[in-house]
Write an enzyme that holds these catalytic residues in place. Structure first.
Site, PDB file in Angstrom:
ATOM      1  N   PHE A   1       0.863  -1.182   0.000  1.00 40.08           N
ATOM      2  CA  PHE A   1       0.000   0.000   0.000  1.00 40.08           C
ATOM      3  C   PHE A   1       0.897   1.228   0.000  1.00 40.08           C
ATOM      4  CE2 PHE A   1      -2.552   3.439   1.607  1.00 40.08           C
ATOM      5  CZ  PHE A   1      -3.739   3.277   0.910  1.00 40.08           C
TER       6      PHE A   1
ATOM      7  N   ASP B   1       9.343   2.547   1.678  1.00 43.27           N
ATOM      8  CA  ASP B   1       8.167   3.271   2.168  1.00 43.27           C
ATOM      9  C   ASP B   1       8.029   3.001   3.665  1.00 43.27           C
ATOM     10  OD1 ASP B   1       5.648   4.094   2.958  1.00 43.27           O
ATOM     11  OD2 ASP B   1       4.650   3.429   1.126  1.00 43.27           O
TER      12      ASP B   1
ATOM     13  N   LYS C   1       2.968   9.463   8.696  1.00 44.16           N
ATOM     14  CA  LYS C   1       2.116   9.217   9.867  1.00 44.16           C
ATOM     15  C   LYS C   1       2.624   9.748  11.222  1.00 44.16           C
ATOM     16  CE  LYS C   1      -0.154   5.147   7.884  1.00 44.16           C
ATOM     17  NZ  LYS C   1      -1.590   5.428   7.990  1.00 44.16           N
TER      18      LYS C   1
HETATM   19  C1  LIG Z   1       3.001   2.183   3.812  1.00 48.34           C
HETATM   20  C2  LIG Z   1       2.083   3.312   3.487  1.00 48.34           C
HETATM   21  N1  LIG Z   1       2.402   4.150   2.488  1.00 48.34           N
HETATM   22  C3  LIG Z   1       1.614   5.180   2.170  1.00 48.34           C
HETATM   23  C4  LIG Z   1       0.446   5.424   2.834  1.00 48.34           C
HETATM   24  C5  LIG Z   1      -0.432   6.599   2.438  1.00 48.34           C
HETATM   25  O1  LIG Z   1      -0.342   7.571   3.410  1.00 48.34           O
HETATM   26  P1  LIG Z   1      -1.449   8.743   3.466  1.00 48.34           P
HETATM   27  O2  LIG Z   1      -2.736   8.094   3.836  1.00 48.34           O
HETATM   28  O3  LIG Z   1      -0.921   9.675   4.529  1.00 48.34           O
HETATM   29  O4  LIG Z   1      -1.481   9.375   2.137  1.00 48.34           O
HETATM   30  C6  LIG Z   1       0.061   4.570   3.881  1.00 48.34           C
HETATM   31  C7  LIG Z   1      -1.218   4.790   4.603  1.00 48.34           C
HETATM   32  O5  LIG Z   1      -1.722   3.930   5.267  1.00 48.34           O
HETATM   33  C8  LIG Z   1       0.903   3.486   4.215  1.00 48.34           C
HETATM   34  O6  LIG Z   1       0.588   2.636   5.197  1.00 48.34           O
END
Ligand SMILES: Cc1ncc(COP(=O)(O)O)c(C=O)c1O
Length: 380
Positions: A126, A211, A240
């Site tokens: 994700f 990520d 986050k």
């Molecule tokens: C690993 C990862 N990357 C990217 C995101 C996207 O982040 P945002 O919701 O702040 O755009 C998330 C959100 O859960 C995530 O868990």
């Protein structure tokens, strides 16, 4: 009360009005243990007084001047992040995890040059909900209704080095992976995989982008999840936990990679503005003072050990305080999460059969024991 919000999120039976540390209260006065932390965001707990004071002071000093001018809180946070990541890098600030990944994807394209633009990511991953990060997200069922998506993305089986190797051709600019697939069900990578990815990327001049939006800043028991695997990435994204609830994201890259960007290549009005970076500066200061990664590692051991003993839990997986409790066959995680909420415990169903637990990183032993006691009762 009828809602004026777009129906992107399912309706919930509670409205939270206040938080303190690991605790939340709803508008009926009911108290909850928050073992989700707003999806791994409030790592230092709700209403953290150090973060609140920093916000108050910054709000009374300078809220915003735009990125036409640098400000000190942003410089301070970038310097600390670079130090935590081993040095030698540069930071771009944005407002969310998706934007941090969007920056990484654009940087990979600029660094790779025309014809070397593909980003390879894993099934089950994700990476966000913008059109590009949605395509990077390895969940084809989420793609269909939004086709056509931006081109230049490829997906391979998770934790499978052979699959990755066979996807790498000269059009590939970068590999983008989570150290633990969070939304995909809390599935940690193996050290062999990450080390193999590093080797393949080095051999072929491909960027290894990690990520850390969900895993970064202590969540896994180390500052960054990749540290568990003995590798150093070229690009790291985070968001986050960086603002403890104040929206801020960041993309760090090795300086020679980051230097592919020139003025005008990438920008955002709010990214790195003083209010958000003042919060992040306070967060990082508190995390260092409390040695939050070690605290999360210790608390994670306690939580995982207790869950493993809980009747109804078939398997426990995760790293530090990013934990999934795989339920025994026949159990519906969504229904169990709803029962937990009614019993005063906030968790979520990360898959149809597994609960995710991601409490604040400074959660106490007593709070862990209380949370597991509630879950035990619900599962019984
Ligand atoms: C690993 C990862 N990357 C990217 C995101 C996207 O982040 P945002 O919701 O702040 O755009 C998330 C959100 O859960 C995530 O868990």
């Amino acid at each position: 009360m009828s809602s004026h919000l777009m129906p992107t999120y399912p309706p919930q039976p509670v409205t939270f009005v206040r938080g303190e540390g690991t605790r939340l209260w709803d508008d009926q006065g009911n108290e909850y243990l928050d073992f989700l932390s707003g999806l791994a965001v409030t790592g230092l707990g709700h209403a953290n007084p150090v973060v609140a004071d920093a916000l108050n002071e910054q709000a009374r000093t300078l809220l915003h001047v735009s990125n036409l001018f640098a400000t000190q809180p942003g410089e301070d946070v970038a310097a600390t992040l670079d130090e935590l990541l081993g040095g030698g890098g540069l930071v771009f600030f944005c407002n969310s995890g998706a934007e941090a990944n969007e920056c990484a994807i654009k940087l990979a394209r600029k660094f790779g040059g025309r014809g070397k633009h593909v980003v390879v990511s894993a099934y089950g991953s994700f990476h966000g909900r913008t059109l590009a990060t949605l395509h990077a997200t390895g969940q084809p069922q989420k793609h269909e209704v939004f086709q056509p998506l931006p081109e230049g993305f490829r997906h391979v089986a998770w934790d499978d080095l052979d699959a990755l190797e066979s996807s790498l051709d000269p059009s590939v600019a970068a590999v983008l992976l989570e150290p633990v697939q969070g939304e995909g069900g809390v599935n940690p990578a193996t050290a062999e995989y990450f080390q193999g990815v590093r080797r393949l990327c080095d051999e072929r001049g491909i960027l290894f982008m990690v990520d850390e939006v969900q895993t970064g800043l202590g969540r896994t028991g180390k500052w960054f999840g990749f540290e568990h695997f003995g590798v150093r990435p070229d690009v790291v994204t985070m968001a986050k936990a960086l603002g403890n609830g104040v929206p801020i994201g960041a993309c760090w890259a090795r300086a020679d990679v980051a230097s592919a960007f020139e003025p005008g290549d990438h920008a955002t009005t709010f990214g790195g503005q003083p209010l958000a970076t003042a919060a992040a500066r306070a967060v990082l200061g508190e995390m260092r003072r409390l040695d939050i990664p070690s605290a999360a590692a210790r608390a994670g051991d306690r939580l995982m050990a207790a869950l493993a003993e809980t009747p109804g839990v078939a398997e426990v997986r995760g790293l530090g305080l990013l934990v999934a409790a795989q339920l025994e066959e026949g159990r519906d995680a969504k229904a169990i999460a709803a029962d937990c909420l009614a019993a005063g415990l906030v968790v979520n169903a990360v898959t149809p059969t597994a609960l995710r637990l991601a409490p604040p990183l400074n959660v106490s032993d007593a709070e862990i024991d209380d949370a597991v006691a509630i879950l035990t009762k619900v599962l019984a």
